[in-house]
Design an enzyme around this catalytic site. Structure first.
Site, mmCIF file in Angstrom:
data_model
loop_
_atom_site.group_PDB
_atom_site.id
_atom_site.type_symbol
_atom_site.label_atom_id
_atom_site.label_comp_id
_atom_site.label_asym_id
_atom_site.label_seq_id
_atom_site.Cartn_x
_atom_site.Cartn_y
_atom_site.Cartn_z
ATOM 1 N N ARG A 203 -7.256 -15.908 11.901
ATOM 2 C CA ARG A 203 -8.920 -15.632 11.920
ATOM 3 C C ARG A 203 -9.144 -16.710 12.938
ATOM 4 O O ARG A 203 -9.243 -17.956 11.729
ATOM 5 C CB ARG A 203 -9.325 -14.485 11.255
ATOM 6 C CG ARG A 203 -10.933 -13.904 11.420
ATOM 7 C CD ARG A 203 -10.690 -12.918 10.831
ATOM 8 N NE ARG A 203 -11.704 -13.604 9.585
ATOM 9 C CZ ARG A 203 -13.281 -13.530 8.988
ATOM 10 N NH1 ARG A 203 -13.335 -12.145 9.431
ATOM 11 N NH2 ARG A 203 -13.010 -14.622 7.470
ATOM 12 N N ASP B 243 -10.481 -16.142 -0.104
ATOM 13 C CA ASP B 243 -9.854 -15.721 0.957
ATOM 14 C C ASP B 243 -8.404 -15.301 0.536
ATOM 15 O O ASP B 243 -7.655 -15.730 -0.287
ATOM 16 C CB ASP B 243 -9.721 -16.533 1.774
ATOM 17 C CG ASP B 243 -8.591 -16.912 2.709
ATOM 18 O OD1 ASP B 243 -7.552 -16.625 2.639
ATOM 19 O OD2 ASP B 243 -8.971 -17.439 3.624
ATOM 20 N N ASP C 218 -5.349 -17.484 0.835
ATOM 21 C CA ASP C 218 -5.007 -19.024 0.195
ATOM 22 C C ASP C 218 -5.161 -18.549 -1.406
ATOM 23 O O ASP C 218 -4.764 -19.285 -1.747
ATOM 24 C CB ASP C 218 -7.142 -19.940 0.803
ATOM 25 C CG ASP C 218 -6.440 -20.167 1.799
ATOM 26 O OD1 ASP C 218 -5.454 -20.771 2.446
ATOM 27 O OD2 ASP C 218 -7.556 -20.146 2.152
HETATM 28 C C1 PRP Z 1 -7.096 -13.065 6.378
HETATM 29 C C2 PRP Z 1 -6.731 -11.629 6.245
HETATM 30 C C3 PRP Z 1 -6.529 -10.513 7.583
HETATM 31 C C4 PRP Z 1 -7.616 -10.338 8.438
HETATM 32 C C5 PRP Z 1 -8.538 -9.769 8.072
HETATM 33 O O1 PRP Z 1 -6.266 -13.402 7.432
HETATM 34 O O2 PRP Z 1 -5.111 -11.356 5.748
HETATM 35 O O3 PRP Z 1 -5.730 -10.473 8.136
HETATM 36 O O4 PRP Z 1 -7.940 -12.293 7.519
HETATM 37 O O5 PRP Z 1 -10.282 -10.583 8.555
HETATM 38 P P1 PRP Z 1 -10.635 -9.589 10.280
HETATM 39 O O6 PRP Z 1 -10.653 -8.914 9.706
HETATM 40 O O7 PRP Z 1 -12.183 -10.096 10.273
HETATM 41 O O8 PRP Z 1 -9.864 -9.946 10.873
HETATM 42 P P2 PRP Z 1 -6.287 -15.100 7.731
HETATM 43 O O9 PRP Z 1 -6.835 -14.554 9.145
HETATM 44 O O10 PRP Z 1 -7.336 -15.473 6.791
HETATM 45 O O11 PRP Z 1 -4.832 -16.130 7.581
HETATM 46 P P3 PRP Z 1 -4.063 -15.867 6.292
HETATM 47 O O12 PRP Z 1 -3.706 -14.735 5.492
HETATM 48 O O13 PRP Z 1 -2.912 -16.601 6.787
HETATM 49 O O14 PRP Z 1 -4.900 -16.652 5.482
HETATM 50 N N1 URA Z 2 -9.901 -12.463 5.005
HETATM 51 C C1 URA Z 2 -10.198 -12.562 3.765
HETATM 52 O O1 URA Z 2 -8.873 -13.274 3.552
HETATM 53 N N2 URA Z 2 -10.527 -12.352 2.685
HETATM 54 C C2 URA Z 2 -12.548 -11.778 3.772
HETATM 55 O O2 URA Z 2 -12.986 -11.710 2.700
HETATM 56 C C3 URA Z 2 -12.644 -11.718 4.906
HETATM 57 C C4 URA Z 2 -11.485 -11.797 5.977
#
Ligand code: PRP
Ligand code: URA
Length: 213
Positions: free
Chosen positions: A108, A204, A207
């Site tokens: 994202r 997150d 993370d």
């Molecule tokens: C997080 C989560 C989803 C997304 C959700 O991933 O695992 O994929 O955010 O958010 P949205 O509904 O607003 O699109 P992120 O993009 O943070 O990537 P990561 O898993 O690599 O941290």
């Molecule tokens: N992605 C995450 O990992 N957590 C949130 O709360 C929203 C988007």
């Protein structure tokens, strides 16, 4: 089990799942227990998410006599959204080791909150059976909508989404764009904050899972 205000959303109010989810929400839970809990919850959720999978009758020879049993009748594909979806996919595979795995890498953009696709590796015949999309967080819904668009383009028909925590905003967006998808969630939280995080949520997920805060 169905969330009252949404159709096509199954919420798990099972005590074991809620107990484990509460540890995941706790900011003092470090990445090691976080990983184990996410794995365990995904394994429990898959039981319900696979309830309607097609089965084929098969003959089996027990030590006592021949009888008819059943085996999964279609190829199931599990598709984690990287990174955090990987933590759930492992728990799903523990229960369904014969499933195939596709990978979607989406991140994202922190400014626009829209997903950027950086990886797509999917089996060729996604139409051969149900596809289980796994990602712990359904926040704005941008990532899930994009993931399902990519899966549909690749041929997926029977699509189910397994997430841990969903925001009402994300559910509404996802079901508006893809009304045929069933969403399985451990919790539907209150709302998003101004940074697009789910509240109360768990922060997150990627993370927290990988210790990259
Ligand atoms: C997080 C989560 C989803 C997304 C959700 O991933 O695992 O994929 O955010 O958010 P949205 O509904 O607003 O699109 P992120 O993009 O943070 O990537 P990561 O898993 O690599 O941290
Ligand atoms: N992605 C995450 O990992 N957590 C949130 O709360 C929203 C988007």
């Amino acid at each position: 089990m169905t969330a009252r205000e949404f159709t096509n959303v199954i919420v798990f109010n099972h005590p074991l799942i809620q107990h484990k989810l509460t540890y995941l929400r706790d900011r003092s839970t470090s990445h090691r227990p976080f990983r184990a809990l996410l794995y365990q919850i995904a394994g429990l959720m898959v039981y319900e998410a696979t309830r309607s999978l097609p089965v084929t009758p098969v003959e089996v020879e027990t030590p006592v006599e021949r009888t008819i049993g059943s085996r999964l009748g279609a190829k199931v594909t599990v598709v984690p959204v990287l990174r955090a979806g990987l933590g759930m996919a492992e728990g799903v595979l523990e229960m369904m080791p014969e499933a195939r795995i596709g990978h979607l890498g989406l991140a994202r953009d922190e400014r626009t909150l829209e997903p950027v696709v950086y990886l797509k590796r999917l089996p060729r015949d996604l139409d051969a059976g149900p596809v289980l999309l796994v990602d712990p967080m359904l926040a704005t819904g941008g990532s899930a909508v994009q993931a399902i668009r990519l899966l549909r383009e690749a041929g997926a028909q029977d699509l189910r989404m397994l997430c841990l925590v969903a925001a009402p905003e994300g559910i509404t967006r996802l079901l508006r764009e893809h009304p045929q998808v069933t969403i399985y969630a451990a919790a539907v939280d209150r709302q998003l904050n101004d940074k697009g995080y789910i509240i109360p949520g768990l922060g997150d997920a990627g993370d927290r899972l990988y210790g990259t805060e």
